[in-house]
Motif scaffolding. Structure first.
Motif, PDB file in Angstrom:
ATOM      1  N   LEU A  47      46.095  56.438  45.468  1.00 48.26           N
ATOM      2  CA  LEU A  47      46.135  55.447  46.545  1.00 48.26           C
ATOM      3  C   LEU A  47      45.782  56.073  47.894  1.00 48.26           C
ATOM      4  CD1 LEU A  47      49.261  53.368  45.515  1.00 48.26           C
ATOM      5  CD2 LEU A  47      46.863  52.678  45.412  1.00 48.26           C
ATOM      6  N   TRP A  48      46.194  57.302  48.112  1.00 41.79           N
ATOM      7  CA  TRP A  48      45.865  57.994  49.355  1.00 41.79           C
ATOM      8  C   TRP A  48      44.349  58.180  49.452  1.00 41.79           C
ATOM      9  CZ3 TRP A  48      49.453  59.731  53.015  1.00 41.79           C
ATOM     10  CH2 TRP A  48      48.915  60.457  54.071  1.00 41.79           C
ATOM     11  N   SER A  70      42.704  54.848  50.131  1.00 42.56           N
ATOM     12  CA  SER A  70      42.946  54.375  51.504  1.00 42.56           C
ATOM     13  C   SER A  70      42.106  55.148  52.509  1.00 42.56           C
ATOM     14  CB  SER A  70      44.429  54.458  51.844  1.00 42.56           C
ATOM     15  OG  SER A  70      44.846  55.796  51.984  1.00 42.56           O
ATOM     16  N   LEU A 103      38.639  53.641  52.313  1.00 45.38           N
ATOM     17  CA  LEU A 103      38.596  52.296  52.890  1.00 45.38           C
ATOM     18  C   LEU A 103      38.758  52.329  54.412  1.00 45.38           C
ATOM     19  CD1 LEU A 103      40.607  50.244  50.246  1.00 45.38           C
ATOM     20  CD2 LEU A 103      38.127  50.343  50.584  1.00 45.38           C
ATOM     21  N   PHE A 104      39.637  53.181  54.923  1.00 47.72           N
ATOM     22  CA  PHE A 104      39.791  53.271  56.371  1.00 47.72           C
ATOM     23  C   PHE A 104      38.543  53.845  57.021  1.00 47.72           C
ATOM     24  CE2 PHE A 104      44.504  52.922  55.944  1.00 47.72           C
ATOM     25  CZ  PHE A 104      44.648  51.834  56.789  1.00 47.72           C
ATOM     26  N   SER A 159      36.076  51.006  57.059  1.00 46.93           N
ATOM     27  CA  SER A 159      36.437  49.991  58.043  1.00 46.93           C
ATOM     28  C   SER A 159      36.246  50.508  59.464  1.00 46.93           C
ATOM     29  CB  SER A 159      37.869  49.511  57.830  1.00 46.93           C
ATOM     30  OG  SER A 159      38.772  50.565  57.997  1.00 46.93           O
ATOM     31  N   LYS A 218      46.931  49.995  61.534  1.00 47.72           N
ATOM     32  CA  LYS A 218      47.419  50.814  60.419  1.00 47.72           C
ATOM     33  C   LYS A 218      48.848  51.294  60.680  1.00 47.72           C
ATOM     34  CE  LYS A 218      46.209  55.138  60.307  1.00 47.72           C
ATOM     35  NZ  LYS A 218      47.398  55.998  60.321  1.00 47.72           N
ATOM     36  N   GLY A 227      52.244  50.147  58.727  1.00 49.53           N
ATOM     37  CA  GLY A 227      53.015  51.235  58.119  1.00 49.53           C
ATOM     38  C   GLY A 227      54.449  51.277  58.608  1.00 49.53           C
ATOM     39  N   ASP A 253      44.082  60.734  63.680  1.00 46.58           N
ATOM     40  CA  ASP A 253      43.566  59.584  62.922  1.00 46.58           C
ATOM     41  C   ASP A 253      42.522  58.820  63.717  1.00 46.58           C
ATOM     42  OD1 ASP A 253      45.116  60.233  60.777  1.00 46.58           O
ATOM     43  OD2 ASP A 253      46.409  58.466  60.872  1.00 46.58           O
TER      44      ASP A 253
END
Length: 110
Positions: free
Chosen positions: A37-38, A41, A44-45, A48, A61, A65, A105
């Motif tokens: 999943l990490w 993600s 996908l991030f 995006s 995000k 979270g 990030d």
């Protein structure tokens, strides 16, 4: 008329026993699922980030979270702000969050 199945009853009778760490490999399964999943993600991030600007994406995000974390802590009965933490602990947490989540990030999404 057939009896309706209570989802909480099914969870407690079927799911929880299957997750018993003494009888299964639930830790290994959760760690593999977490890594998968990490990785998804991150992809996908990054994709995006081509559509949404980095700062709003990071704010979204982090807000989602935080809400999910607080909801999980509420369900688990954990204290959101433990009294055992010192002001130094909170400062280290704040600086770490600003650098790691806020700045790093945002730069990653650019």
């Amino acid at each position: 008329m057939p009896r309706r199945t209570d989802p909480f009853e099914v969870f407690h009778q079927k799911v929880l026993p299957a997750l018993n760490p003494n009888t299964s490999h639930v830790g290994e399964l959760f760690s593999l699922a977490s890594a998968l999943l990490w990785a998804v993600s991150v992809i996908l991030f990054k994709l995006s980030g081509n559509i949404v600007r980095p700062i709003p994406l990071n704010l979204y995000k982090n807000t989602v979270g935080l809400i999910l974390l607080l909801f999980t802590m509420l369900i688990a009965g954990l204290d959101v702000a433990p009294q055992s933490n010192t002001p130094t602990d909170w400062l280290i947490l704040l600086v770490s969050g600003l650098i790691g989540i806020g700045i790093a990030d945002t730069l990653f999404f650019m």
